[in-house]
Write an enzyme that holds these catalytic residues in place. Structure first.
Site, PDB file in Angstrom:
ATOM      1  N   GLN A   1      44.320  30.463  53.777  1.00 13.61           N
ATOM      2  CA  GLN A   1      43.916  29.162  53.213  1.00 13.61           C
ATOM      3  C   GLN A   1      45.094  28.528  52.469  1.00 13.61           C
ATOM      4  O   GLN A   1      45.466  29.008  51.392  1.00 13.61           O
ATOM      5  CB  GLN A   1      42.742  29.405  52.256  1.00 13.61           C
ATOM      6  CG  GLN A   1      42.205  28.192  51.556  1.00 13.61           C
ATOM      7  CD  GLN A   1      41.286  28.570  50.397  1.00 13.61           C
ATOM      8  OE1 GLN A   1      41.382  29.674  49.855  1.00 13.61           O
ATOM      9  NE2 GLN A   1      40.417  27.679  50.010  1.00 13.61           N
TER      10      GLN A   1
ATOM     11  N   SER B   1      46.059  25.722  47.478  1.00 15.13           N
ATOM     12  CA  SER B   1      46.707  25.617  46.157  1.00 15.13           C
ATOM     13  C   SER B   1      48.204  25.363  46.280  1.00 15.13           C
ATOM     14  O   SER B   1      48.856  25.839  47.205  1.00 15.13           O
ATOM     15  CB  SER B   1      46.527  26.917  45.374  1.00 15.13           C
ATOM     16  OG  SER B   1      45.169  27.242  45.262  1.00 15.13           O
TER      17      SER B   1
ATOM     18  N   SER C   1      46.505  34.112  49.961  1.00 12.36           N
ATOM     19  CA  SER C   1      46.092  35.469  50.347  1.00 12.36           C
ATOM     20  C   SER C   1      46.223  35.620  51.855  1.00 12.36           C
ATOM     21  O   SER C   1      45.905  34.694  52.611  1.00 12.36           O
ATOM     22  CB  SER C   1      44.628  35.713  49.975  1.00 12.36           C
ATOM     23  OG  SER C   1      44.413  35.392  48.623  1.00 12.36           O
TER      24      SER C   1
ATOM     25  N   GLU D   1      33.429  29.224  50.093  1.00 10.44           N
ATOM     26  CA  GLU D   1      34.309  30.236  49.485  1.00 10.44           C
ATOM     27  C   GLU D   1      33.608  30.904  48.309  1.00 10.44           C
ATOM     28  O   GLU D   1      33.635  32.120  48.150  1.00 10.44           O
ATOM     29  CB  GLU D   1      35.613  29.578  49.009  1.00 10.44           C
ATOM     30  CG  GLU D   1      36.544  30.550  48.290  1.00 10.44           C
ATOM     31  CD  GLU D   1      37.913  29.951  47.967  1.00 10.44           C
ATOM     32  OE1 GLU D   1      38.039  28.711  47.981  1.00 10.44           O
ATOM     33  OE2 GLU D   1      38.844  30.728  47.713  1.00 10.44           O
TER      34      GLU D   1
ATOM     35  N   GLU E   1      36.297  28.429  34.173  1.00  6.92           N
ATOM     36  CA  GLU E   1      36.134  27.193  33.383  1.00  6.92           C
ATOM     37  C   GLU E   1      35.747  26.028  34.298  1.00  6.92           C
ATOM     38  O   GLU E   1      34.859  25.234  33.996  1.00  6.92           O
ATOM     39  CB  GLU E   1      37.436  26.839  32.638  1.00  6.92           C
ATOM     40  CG  GLU E   1      37.819  27.798  31.523  1.00  6.92           C
ATOM     41  CD  GLU E   1      38.457  29.088  32.028  1.00  6.92           C
ATOM     42  OE1 GLU E   1      38.786  29.182  33.228  1.00  6.92           O
ATOM     43  OE2 GLU E   1      38.617  30.021  31.218  1.00  6.92           O
TER      44      GLU E   1
HETATM   45  C1  LIG Z   1      43.773  36.717  43.685  1.00  4.56           C
HETATM   46  C2  LIG Z   1      43.917  35.266  44.008  1.00  4.56           C
HETATM   47  C3  LIG Z   1      43.879  34.857  45.334  1.00  4.56           C
HETATM   48  C4  LIG Z   1      44.043  33.503  45.655  1.00  4.56           C
HETATM   49  N1  LIG Z   1      44.045  33.126  46.979  1.00  4.56           N
HETATM   50  C5  LIG Z   1      44.250  31.836  47.306  1.00  4.56           C
HETATM   51  C6  LIG Z   1      44.342  31.446  48.683  1.00  4.56           C
HETATM   52  O1  LIG Z   1      44.248  32.264  49.604  1.00  4.56           O
HETATM   53  N2  LIG Z   1      44.590  30.153  48.967  1.00  4.56           N
HETATM   54  C7  LIG Z   1      44.695  29.205  47.991  1.00  4.56           C
HETATM   55  O2  LIG Z   1      44.868  28.041  48.341  1.00  4.56           O
HETATM   56  N3  LIG Z   1      44.638  29.534  46.676  1.00  4.56           N
HETATM   57  C8  LIG Z   1      44.420  30.837  46.322  1.00  4.56           C
HETATM   58  N4  LIG Z   1      44.369  31.182  44.988  1.00  4.56           N
HETATM   59  C9  LIG Z   1      44.630  30.168  43.969  1.00  4.56           C
HETATM   60  C10 LIG Z   1      43.446  29.756  43.112  1.00  4.56           C
HETATM   61  O3  LIG Z   1      42.539  28.984  43.838  1.00  4.56           O
HETATM   62  C11 LIG Z   1      44.042  28.999  41.905  1.00  4.56           C
HETATM   63  O4  LIG Z   1      44.829  29.896  41.177  1.00  4.56           O
HETATM   64  C12 LIG Z   1      42.956  28.421  41.018  1.00  4.56           C
HETATM   65  O5  LIG Z   1      42.286  27.375  41.651  1.00  4.56           O
HETATM   66  C13 LIG Z   1      43.525  27.928  39.660  1.00  4.56           C
HETATM   67  O6  LIG Z   1      44.590  27.093  39.829  1.00  4.56           O
HETATM   68  P1  LIG Z   1      45.959  27.318  39.032  1.00  4.56           P
HETATM   69  O7  LIG Z   1      46.373  28.739  39.235  1.00  4.56           O
HETATM   70  O8  LIG Z   1      46.908  26.244  39.442  1.00  4.56           O
HETATM   71  O9  LIG Z   1      45.577  27.165  37.500  1.00  4.56           O
HETATM   72  P2  LIG Z   1      45.417  25.797  36.682  1.00  4.56           P
HETATM   73  O10 LIG Z   1      44.582  24.850  37.470  1.00  4.56           O
HETATM   74  O11 LIG Z   1      46.759  25.335  36.243  1.00  4.56           O
HETATM   75  O12 LIG Z   1      44.582  26.272  35.437  1.00  4.56           O
HETATM   76  C14 LIG Z   1      45.179  26.859  34.277  1.00  4.56           C
HETATM   77  C15 LIG Z   1      44.098  27.062  33.230  1.00  4.56           C
HETATM   78  O13 LIG Z   1      43.544  25.782  32.837  1.00  4.56           O
HETATM   79  C16 LIG Z   1      42.131  25.777  32.964  1.00  4.56           C
HETATM   80  N5  LIG Z   1      41.654  24.464  33.403  1.00  4.56           N
HETATM   81  C17 LIG Z   1      42.211  23.668  34.356  1.00  4.56           C
HETATM   82  N6  LIG Z   1      41.484  22.544  34.522  1.00  4.56           N
HETATM   83  C18 LIG Z   1      40.442  22.620  33.655  1.00  4.56           C
HETATM   84  C19 LIG Z   1      39.342  21.766  33.339  1.00  4.56           C
HETATM   85  N7  LIG Z   1      39.177  20.596  33.978  1.00  4.56           N
HETATM   86  N8  LIG Z   1      38.462  22.173  32.405  1.00  4.56           N
HETATM   87  C20 LIG Z   1      38.620  23.369  31.754  1.00  4.56           C
HETATM   88  N9  LIG Z   1      39.664  24.216  31.985  1.00  4.56           N
HETATM   89  C21 LIG Z   1      40.547  23.854  32.914  1.00  4.56           C
HETATM   90  C22 LIG Z   1      41.861  26.819  34.046  1.00  4.56           C
HETATM   91  O14 LIG Z   1      40.532  27.313  33.965  1.00  4.56           O
HETATM   92  C23 LIG Z   1      42.904  27.875  33.741  1.00  4.56           C
HETATM   93  O15 LIG Z   1      42.459  28.724  32.708  1.00  4.56           O
HETATM   94  C24 LIG Z   1      44.215  32.534  44.628  1.00  4.56           C
HETATM   95  C25 LIG Z   1      44.246  32.964  43.289  1.00  4.56           C
HETATM   96  C26 LIG Z   1      44.096  34.305  42.978  1.00  4.56           C
HETATM   97  C27 LIG Z   1      44.141  34.719  41.538  1.00  4.56           C
END
Ligand SMILES: Cc1cc2nc3c(=O)[nH]c(=O)nc-3n(C[C@H](O)[C@H](O)[C@H](O)COP(=O)(O)OP(=O)(O)OC[C@H]3O[C@@H](n4cnc5c(N)ncnc54)[C@H](O)[C@@H]3O)c2cc1C
Length: 393
Positions: A112, A115, A147, A230, A363
């Site tokens: 996928q 991100s 992933s 998902e 969150e």
């Molecule tokens: C093990 C694992 C596998 C993954 N696999 C995939 C994959 O295969 N493909 C893919 O595309 N992605 C994948 N991801 C990514 C995942 O979808 C993102 O990490 C996730 O959506 C959070 O985005 P970010 O890491 O950019 O954090 P951010 O969006 O930057 O968030 C940082 C912090 O801010 C908080 N926050 C952000 N916005 C808000 C809001 N509006 N209100 C309250 N709090 C908020 C969040 O909760 C978090 O604590 C994976 C992640 C993990 C950990």
């Protein structure tokens, strides 16, 4: 209408024509797909029979009892749980015919590409660009946390096709060939020591327009099907009683009476009951799914799954005392699947930290439940009428 008796009859026919003891795994799975017994709720010709989804268990139970191989669903979770329902809903007839069979049999693994370094929770802010050139789209950008990208043949990809409109409106959904020379996959090492996910760099990747899923500019709507599925795929897996994280800690409790304390007993009982409630709620969700696509309710299941996994694995480490601090192997492996129960307590504790991030952070899921399930006022959204190119990044 395909009922239980009819499914049993067809399953017996499949087993007679392709006895598991003498049929190769791949051949058996293809024959099962062609017999409409792969996912019975899918349409005929696409691995199903248009039967109620709830009847899948009838086929699975018969085949398991006969020693038939399965398609190792954990290895191909993104394909089964996210790509397939999206292709089924938005794909053309040719796309469905081409992708669904090898996806289900596990010949082709999917990943996928959603991100990005600057777009996770705020996924609609993504910056990967797709520019139309003749009958193809040229894609440039970077994805992250992908992933299974290191083993994937195909990816579901969302990219920006129109920077001049508000962020949700300018996105289009594609199927990307991971073997294209413009696709570079680099491992990202996680807290567990493993590199289960990756960074993916896309440089002048040419995607034929025939691999677009849905209309140009409609990618956000298409992506909602993926994201809702998902959350159900991550949080709503079918489990037996004491399946999942609660299994190993309960086993240790029974087998190692010397580790027990009154306080830990109370906590274990509480978590055991909560895990069972979550499991049964998952059953109810699956029953609702028999009559439609998952909606925002899946967010609640995924929230509970993440919290419980973290609390239960924490309890397990505490119960094991010094032993719980051991870790079996720090070698950087690039696993094909996440196996919670096949590893030690330390692995479970560390890996479950990602559960409240992957598939939408807790969150953000709370926001979804608040707005779309409970009907509470939404967060202020100041950027919804601003063109993506004019947003501060
Ligand atoms: C093990 C694992 C596998 C993954 N696999 C995939 C994959 O295969 N493909 C893919 O595309 N992605 C994948 N991801 C990514 C995942 O979808 C993102 O990490 C996730 O959506 C959070 O985005 P970010 O890491 O950019 O954090 P951010 O969006 O930057 O968030 C940082 C912090 O801010 C908080 N926050 C952000 N916005 C808000 C809001 N509006 N209100 C309250 N709090 C908020 C969040 O909760 C978090 O604590 C994976 C992640 C993990 C950990």
């Amino acid at each position: 209408m395909t009922d239980e008796a009819e499914l049993k009859r067809r399953t017996a026919e499949l087993l007679a024509a392709h006895p598991p003891a003498t049929t190769g795994r791949g051949d058996f799975l293809k024959a099962r797909f062609d017999a409409g017994l792969a996912w019975v709720h899918y349409p005929e010709g696409l691995g199903g029979l248009g039967a109620p989804r709830s009847l899948q268990a009838v086929v699975d139970t018969e085949l398991e009892a006969a020693g038939a191989p399965d398609n190792d669903p954990r290895r191909i979770g993104i394909g089964l749980g996210m790509a397939a329902p999206t292709i089924l809903r938005y794909g053309t007839e040719e796309q469905k015919q081409q992708y669904l069979r090898p996806l289900w049999t596990g010949e082709e693994v999917w990943c996928q590409l959603f991100s990005e370094p600057g777009a996770g929770s705020d996924l609609a802010a993504l910056g990967t660009r797709a520019v139309r050139e003749g009958d193809a789209w040229v894609v440039n950008g970077q994805k992250v946390w992908t992933s299974s990208a290191h083993v994937a043949r195909w990816a579901i990809l969302i990219a920006r096709t129109d920077p001049g409109v508000p962020k949700h409106a300018g996105i289009t959904y594609f199927i990307c060939d991971m073997t294209d020379p413009g696709v570079e996959v680099r491992p990202l090492r996680q807290i567990t020591g493993e590199a289960e996910f990756n960074e993916v760099f896309l440089t002048d990747v040419r995607i034929p327009d025939s691999r677009r899923l849905g209309e140009v500019g409609d990618g956000w709507r298409v992506a909602q099907t993926t994201l809702n599925n998902e959350r159900v795929a991550i949080g709503g897996m079918r489990l037996p009683r004491e399946g999942g994280m609660i299994g190993p800690v309960s086993k240790t409790w029974r087998e190692r009476p010397e580790l027990r304390t009154h306080d830990l007993h109370q906590r274990l009982l509480k978590l055991w009951v909560e895990a069972e409630v979550a499991r049964l709620t998952g059953e109810r969700l699956r029953q609702q799914l028999t009559v439609g696509q998952p909606g925002p309710e899946g967010a609640g299941m995924k929230l509970a799954f993440a919290r419980l996994n973290q609390e239960i694995s924490g309890l397990e480490v505490e119960l094991l005392g010094e032993e719980g601090l051991l870790y079996d192997d720090w070698t950087m492996r690039r696993p094909e699947l996440v196996d919670f129960t096949g590893r030690d307590a330390g692995y479970r504790y560390l890996r479950s930290k990602g559960n409240s991030i992957e598939g939408g952070t807790s969150e953000v899921l709370l926001n979804i439940v608040a707005e779309r399930v409970l009907g509470l006022p939404s967060e202020p959204r100041t950027d919804k009428d601003v063109a993506w190119k004019d947003l501060a990044r």
